[in-house]
Design a protein around this motif. Structure first.
Motif, PDB file in Angstrom:
ATOM      1  N   GLY A   8      -8.538  -5.370  -2.429  1.00  0.00           N
ATOM      2  CA  GLY A   8      -9.414  -5.365  -1.089  1.00  0.00           C
ATOM      3  C   GLY A   8      -8.691  -6.154   0.070  1.00  0.00           C
ATOM      4  N   VAL A   9      -9.016  -5.547   1.413  1.00  0.00           N
ATOM      5  CA  VAL A   9      -8.477  -5.927   2.452  1.00  0.00           C
ATOM      6  C   VAL A   9      -9.490  -6.746   3.361  1.00  0.00           C
ATOM      7  CG1 VAL A   9      -7.392  -5.481   4.442  1.00  0.00           C
ATOM      8  CG2 VAL A   9      -6.575  -4.182   2.357  1.00  0.00           C
ATOM      9  N   ILE A  10      -9.249  -7.976   3.767  1.00  0.00           N
ATOM     10  CA  ILE A  10     -10.311  -8.706   4.411  1.00  0.00           C
ATOM     11  C   ILE A  10      -9.783  -8.914   5.926  1.00  0.00           C
ATOM     12  CG2 ILE A  10     -11.609 -11.009   4.686  1.00  0.00           C
ATOM     13  CD1 ILE A  10     -11.150 -11.165   1.594  1.00  0.00           C
ATOM     14  N   GLY A  11     -10.410  -8.305   6.815  1.00  0.00           N
ATOM     15  CA  GLY A  11      -9.726  -8.302   8.139  1.00  0.00           C
ATOM     16  C   GLY A  11      -9.328  -6.940   8.652  1.00  0.00           C
ATOM     17  N   LEU A  12      -9.738  -6.303   9.494  1.00  0.00           N
ATOM     18  CA  LEU A  12      -9.179  -4.912   9.778  1.00  0.00           C
ATOM     19  C   LEU A  12      -8.792  -4.594  11.114  1.00  0.00           C
ATOM     20  CD1 LEU A  12     -11.903  -3.027   7.614  1.00  0.00           C
ATOM     21  CD2 LEU A  12      -9.710  -3.647   6.996  1.00  0.00           C
ATOM     22  N   GLY A  13      -8.136  -5.731  11.554  1.00  0.00           N
ATOM     23  CA  GLY A  13      -7.389  -5.654  12.871  1.00  0.00           C
ATOM     24  C   GLY A  13      -5.923  -4.812  12.545  1.00  0.00           C
ATOM     25  N   PHE A  14      -5.201  -5.390  13.599  1.00  0.00           N
ATOM     26  CA  PHE A  14      -3.732  -4.461  13.630  1.00  0.00           C
ATOM     27  C   PHE A  14      -3.050  -4.532  12.118  1.00  0.00           C
ATOM     28  CE2 PHE A  14       0.867  -4.342  14.199  1.00  0.00           C
ATOM     29  CZ  PHE A  14       0.817  -3.215  14.783  1.00  0.00           C
ATOM     30  N   PHE A  15      -3.034  -5.554  11.744  1.00  0.00           N
ATOM     31  CA  PHE A  15      -2.194  -5.663  10.432  1.00  0.00           C
ATOM     32  C   PHE A  15      -3.385  -5.143   9.040  1.00  0.00           C
ATOM     33  CE2 PHE A  15       0.500  -8.535  12.507  1.00  0.00           C
ATOM     34  CZ  PHE A  15       1.768  -7.966  11.954  1.00  0.00           C
ATOM     35  N   GLY A  16      -4.404  -5.781   9.240  1.00  0.00           N
ATOM     36  CA  GLY A  16      -5.335  -5.355   8.006  1.00  0.00           C
ATOM     37  C   GLY A  16      -5.453  -3.868   7.917  1.00  0.00           C
ATOM     38  N   SER A  17      -5.812  -3.012   8.808  1.00  0.00           N
ATOM     39  CA  SER A  17      -5.598  -1.624   9.062  1.00  0.00           C
ATOM     40  C   SER A  17      -4.397  -1.025   8.226  1.00  0.00           C
ATOM     41  CB  SER A  17      -6.113  -1.043  10.197  1.00  0.00           C
ATOM     42  OG  SER A  17      -5.239  -1.388  11.083  1.00  0.00           O
ATOM     43  N   ARG A  18      -3.229  -1.690   8.573  1.00  0.00           N
ATOM     44  CA  ARG A  18      -1.995  -1.147   7.837  1.00  0.00           C
ATOM     45  C   ARG A  18      -2.008  -1.335   6.527  1.00  0.00           C
ATOM     46  NH1 ARG A  18      -2.041  -1.065  13.000  1.00  0.00           N
ATOM     47  NH2 ARG A  18      -0.475   0.185  14.273  1.00  0.00           N
ATOM     48  N   HIS A  19      -2.299  -2.495   6.110  1.00  0.00           N
ATOM     49  CA  HIS A  19      -2.363  -3.058   4.700  1.00  0.00           C
ATOM     50  C   HIS A  19      -3.326  -1.925   4.023  1.00  0.00           C
ATOM     51  CE1 HIS A  19      -1.078  -7.267   4.218  1.00  0.00           C
ATOM     52  NE2 HIS A  19      -0.926  -7.070   5.490  1.00  0.00           N
ATOM     53  N   ALA A  20      -4.598  -1.761   4.671  1.00  0.00           N
ATOM     54  CA  ALA A  20      -5.363  -0.749   3.882  1.00  0.00           C
ATOM     55  C   ALA A  20      -4.782   0.584   3.649  1.00  0.00           C
ATOM     56  CB  ALA A  20      -6.912  -0.545   4.701  1.00  0.00           C
ATOM     57  N   SER A  21      -4.259   1.102   4.802  1.00  0.00           N
ATOM     58  CA  SER A  21      -3.521   2.323   4.775  1.00  0.00           C
ATOM     59  C   SER A  21      -2.303   2.447   3.567  1.00  0.00           C
ATOM     60  CB  SER A  21      -2.991   2.683   6.244  1.00  0.00           C
ATOM     61  OG  SER A  21      -2.019   3.756   6.155  1.00  0.00           O
ATOM     62  N   ILE A  22      -1.650   1.167   3.621  1.00  0.00           N
ATOM     63  CA  ILE A  22      -0.312   1.212   2.764  1.00  0.00           C
ATOM     64  C   ILE A  22      -0.978   1.393   1.208  1.00  0.00           C
ATOM     65  CG2 ILE A  22       1.673  -0.176   1.920  1.00  0.00           C
ATOM     66  CD1 ILE A  22       1.777  -0.902   4.855  1.00  0.00           C
ATOM     67  N   TYR A  23      -2.095   0.358   1.090  1.00  0.00           N
ATOM     68  CA  TYR A  23      -2.507   0.467  -0.500  1.00  0.00           C
ATOM     69  C   TYR A  23      -3.183   1.869  -0.600  1.00  0.00           C
ATOM     70  CZ  TYR A  23      -2.401  -4.865  -0.494  1.00  0.00           C
ATOM     71  OH  TYR A  23      -2.146  -6.050  -0.601  1.00  0.00           O
ATOM     72  N   ALA A  24      -3.769   2.395   0.379  1.00  0.00           N
ATOM     73  CA  ALA A  24      -4.330   3.767  -0.175  1.00  0.00           C
ATOM     74  C   ALA A  24      -3.283   4.747  -0.362  1.00  0.00           C
ATOM     75  CB  ALA A  24      -5.146   4.272   1.310  1.00  0.00           C
ATOM     76  N   ASP A  25      -2.122   4.376   0.222  1.00  0.00           N
ATOM     77  CA  ASP A  25      -1.109   5.578  -0.409  1.00  0.00           C
ATOM     78  C   ASP A  25      -0.251   5.084  -1.609  1.00  0.00           C
ATOM     79  OD1 ASP A  25       0.784   7.779   0.603  1.00  0.00           O
ATOM     80  OD2 ASP A  25       2.334   6.199   0.808  1.00  0.00           O
ATOM     81  N   HIS A  26      -0.458   3.834  -2.142  1.00  0.00           N
ATOM     82  CA  HIS A  26       0.590   3.213  -3.169  1.00  0.00           C
ATOM     83  C   HIS A  26       0.117   3.751  -4.538  1.00  0.00           C
ATOM     84  CE1 HIS A  26       2.995   0.392  -5.645  1.00  0.00           C
ATOM     85  NE2 HIS A  26       3.441   0.396  -4.523  1.00  0.00           N
ATOM     86  N   PRO A  27       1.109   4.362  -5.240  1.00  0.00           N
ATOM     87  CA  PRO A  27       0.533   4.801  -6.771  1.00  0.00           C
ATOM     88  C   PRO A  27       0.079   3.636  -7.592  1.00  0.00           C
ATOM     89  CG  PRO A  27       2.889   5.054  -6.487  1.00  0.00           C
ATOM     90  CD  PRO A  27       2.361   4.553  -5.262  1.00  0.00           C
ATOM     91  N   ALA A  28       0.380   2.544  -7.573  1.00  0.00           N
ATOM     92  CA  ALA A  28      -0.175   1.330  -8.464  1.00  0.00           C
ATOM     93  C   ALA A  28      -1.197   0.527  -7.873  1.00  0.00           C
ATOM     94  CB  ALA A  28       1.070   0.388  -8.979  1.00  0.00           C
ATOM     95  N   ALA A  29      -1.679   0.834  -6.666  1.00  0.00           N
ATOM     96  CA  ALA A  29      -2.800  -0.018  -6.016  1.00  0.00           C
ATOM     97  C   ALA A  29      -3.971   0.975  -5.871  1.00  0.00           C
ATOM     98  CB  ALA A  29      -2.474  -0.453  -4.691  1.00  0.00           C
ATOM     99  N   ASP A  30      -5.156   0.369  -6.102  1.00  0.00           N
ATOM    100  CA  ASP A  30      -6.450   1.103  -5.891  1.00  0.00           C
ATOM    101  C   ASP A  30      -7.106   0.380  -4.822  1.00  0.00           C
ATOM    102  OD1 ASP A  30      -8.484   2.896  -6.117  1.00  0.00           O
ATOM    103  OD2 ASP A  30      -9.105   2.254  -8.205  1.00  0.00           O
TER     104      ASP A  30
END
Lengths: 333, 333, 333, 333
Positions: A8-30
């Motif tokens: 999960g990602v807590i805080g969706l500002g500049f960095f949080g939105s990038r974390h979310a995007s990267i996890y969504a693309d990662h084959p070993a992350a859900d």
């Protein structure tokens, strides 16, 4: 733990939105959950990524199948979220700085250790090829003993104005270089002297210059500023160099090898940190999260132990104290 | 004074031989005498330029038709020669540093003023277009108030080894930047803090890092080293930057726009300081001597008054004291 | 000739006013006359320099005590002025290009030779330390045989718009590099192939790319453009490189080591061509005029014989023809 | 296809060993087989990665549970292996160049299409942030119409000597830039003119310079060399620029922001292509393989269709023909 890290990602500002995007693309992350104080923002990211949206991080942390969280909130909110995540037994990727001051940082670490949680601090420079190559080049068998190190991190004044008194040049930018210098020198900073300038009236320091001593005898120079006019090419200037008894190494991040030219001027562009190319984010931040996912799943240690991440904090405190008093200060550990 | 400046050069090492060559090519100068402790060297330069050769500078100074001298001897010999030249009433171009310490510098100035002689100190950066453009860009109406300045001058360790204890990083290299920073900031340095490193065993400091305060409120950072391995590209790294309340300016001298490549490596080349091209020396040093000749003949003031040149010396003394004691030091003027 | 060169400047635009200023500061030159089609401009420069002002260059050339002239008029006016100066027996510094086409260039040279006048063409790169160092590095004993050379000269589109059909990319900019490449390669260009682009509608070519063959077997690449958006950092990009059988050399003039930063952007600055620092013009142009004055007074040959200057012209003609026909063209000499 | 891509690597030289290492670290890939003509090499990589080792690629391709292969053999062996892999119905990542000439490339594509296999060509620049940012900046709505493009790829002579007649400057290096130029210009090259130099006796061209025309009216310049002395800083110089009617963009890969200094010289280091940092390979190559794994598993199209990859080949053939004949050549498609 499962073969896939449920995150999960807590805080969706500049960095949080990038974390979310990267996890969504990662084959070993859900990516199963995202959270922001702004419900519309949480809903938007949830919609884009297929995760569940939350407005309160405690609700997110209560998800029983959640393995790990990225905490990407403003500095002063780190402590509450990180302690709560630790108490929930989650694996934590905490964006830098660890906390807004040393006491909060130590409380976070205590909560992590008491609850048997795992913690990785988002010191992105440890994943930047320029800094890592310098670290490798500074290995004792190549560099010899370190003689002097210099680190620079300069940005534009609009950042200082935007953040105002909610942040500080030391905790916002400075933690990067203090961590990097100690890591690359293989030694801790034991004594500091700093002076600051405050002429722009941004509610923040304009610049801070320091001279430091490492425990291994090397001397260091630190050059922080966010006083540059906003037209600064590339928007920042950062570099680091280390000279040893056998060889030396240096890096300069200012020029990233790509520029655009319009009638109004020439601009650089990011090709290292978190460039979005071909529709996905690559570079240092993506490598950092890749490491977090893999090491969390495998149980192997993170590149940087969380106790080592804590080592930067008392140096920042000492720099602030020296800048305030005008005297050299010994770092208290 | 005549329409042509009759000039002599005392000391025919690296700089003195270049002074001689430049005067010999200058239409308003007449190089009538050269002097070196090594008679063979004096004879060789005399033969090349048509000047008379001397082994003793006092004999040279006794020439009745001599108007002016360049003094290009090692630092510790400056005082004797400069005082003698002043007492002989000659116009003096004294290569930097003014002297090897503050007391000697003040004795030279006293002798010049007592004898009504004229003195210009060879602060070559005042003739380097990169530094002068930065000086112009830092005019208050363009820059606003200075916030922070940083100067760097780094070289290779073979220089430190060669000079050994006969020189010091502060007087040999440091005088350049202390003079330049005070000139460009339009303010004097009032307080300094410095740390040095001495691991290479060259008989000299390896490096000195300092933080300084200007009287106008700006802060400064100084980064001196001659600890770099000898393979450093171009052999040196020097730069300066100043950020003000309205704009900023920076210069970097490391890359001079010209490189050669051989199987053994890539090397830079001098295109600014004293390049010998098409059989003659051009650039900063030639412009400095051109100014000296013209202002000496016309009686107009030199770009830098000799009293202003003196302003760097107590800063160097304070830096040395701080590096020795580990404490901040107020500059004594 | 006298010990001082009595000189006049014809055409007081960007270059002419700088010529006047440099002569006025030169100890071996006496600027006695200036001329411009705009009488107010001639009067203003005359007032500043103490020279006599003229509106007609023939009146200026009629001055009996005038030794030499700088001709700094627009390209298409070179021929008339240069032929008249030659017929008046004056020593001539002719700003580049020699003329606007090959036939005019040959008529100028014929007039100079017939009247026993002297002529130096203002190929300023022959006085630029970066180009001259490259020339020295390309000496056969250092470089071996040249294998390939590349030259680039790119500028912004506002220049092309301003000049419009009155000039051409080849004669305005291109003459620099054709002269420099032949000089540095120690060989003439024998065959060319070029393509041009014309999309911006400036009344001029936007860009011209060429591949050329030198008589000594080396190949060359030429890259001319004035199609860049006006915000191009420093306003231009020029470079040259040569690779030989033993070593190689390259230069890049884009970065001159000095920058200013304002809220609107970062800008470079001139530190080589004709920087005005400390109230006077130094650099390449000043060195070029210094050479002209000295060699004119002494009677020694100019660095570049006027017949060698002529060698660039048929290459420009061949490039234009190839770009027009789309076929390789042999250079006619 | 399974959730994990079962992959093999054929050819374990410089690139193949890196492919193997990257797959072994990828969470969605399972490296099950490696192959090299040198059995010891195959055994060593097999031992390091846990894959099975093979000496004959046909045996590897016969593995029934193998989904995909990376083919990393010398250029002239591409055809046999790729056709065999296609006939075995495998998904193929084929290191560039597609093949050593156009006919072989077309036979590979025919085999892929006939057998319903999938093929991605290893055009790594399509994963390099500097090139991709330039591609994004050259979108018509940002750049307008392209006016001129220039690409450079220069390396050192030891590469040409090592490869000798087994490769060619066009197929080894040139395919990168021809592909990149057509991709970034959004247009194919229709006509070319090239000259080459061959003085070093490496069994290969030393350099090839070309001027090309794009179908959309833009002109192009290509600058290939592997004639530089081996001491060239960083070992190579590559760059690309594009100027359009509205804006422009450029990239330079020479400086990657990291340097080491020893007594013998200053050296750059890789921070973009395939840096091994913290014990793993990151950068362009890792991103390329990540894309291959993900798109192969998901069935989504590759960033570059294999037919588009084929577009570079006839341009290389035309360049070779022009260099041989000395005449402009129309590209045959």
């Amino acid at each position: 733990m499962s073969r896939v890290l449920r995150v999960g990602v807590i805080g969706l500002g500049f960095f949080g939105s990038r974390h979310a995007s990267i996890y969504a693309d990662h084959p070993a992350a859900d990516l199963i959950a995202v959270c922001d104080a702004d419900p519309a923002r949480a809903a938007a990211v949830a919609r884009d990524t297929g995760a569940r949206g939350f407005g309160d991080f405690r609700a997110l942390l209560a998800l029983p199948d959640l393995d790990a969280v990225s905490i990407c909130m403003p500095d002063r909110l780190h402590e509450d979220a990180a302690v709560a995540a630790a108490e929930a037994g989650k694996t934590i990727l905490l964006e830098k700085p660890l906390a807004h001051d040393g006491a909060a940082a130590r409380r976070i670490v205590a909560a992590v250790e008491k609850n048997g949680a795992r913690l990785m601090v988002g010191h992105i420079l440890r994943f930047d090829p320029r800094y890592v190559q310098t670290f490798h080049a500074a290995a004792p068998e190549r560099l010899g003993r370190p003689i002097h190190l210099r680190a620079k991190r300069n940005g534009v004044r609009s950042t200082a104005k935007r953040l105002g008194a909610s942040s500080s040049i030391l905790f916002y930018m400075g933690v990067h270089d203090v961590d990097a210098m100690q890591w690359i020198a293989r030694s801790l900073i034991g004594r500091v002297y700093a002076q600051k300038a405050e002429l722009l009236g941004t509610g923040n320091e304009d610049a801070l210059y320091a001279v430091v001593n490492f425990e291994n005898g090397a001397i260091g120079s630190i050059d922080y500023s966010w006083a540059w006019p906003d037209g600064l090419m590339n928007g920042f200037r950062s570099s680091l160099e280390i000279v040893g008894t056998r060889s030396a190494a240096y890096l300069d991040c200012t020029d990233q090898g790509f520029f655009t030219v319009e009638d109004g001027g020439t601009s650089g562009g990011d090709t290292h940190l978190w460039p979005e190319i071909n529709g996905r984010i690559v570079g240092d931040l993506a490598d950092e999260l890749d490491h977090f996912v893999k090491a969390s799943l495998s149980g192997r240690p993170y590149l940087q132990d969380h106790r080592e991440a804590l080592d930067a904090v008392p140096v920042l405190d000492a720099l602030a104290q020296s800048a305030r008093t005008g005297l050299p200060v010994d770092v208290m550990r």
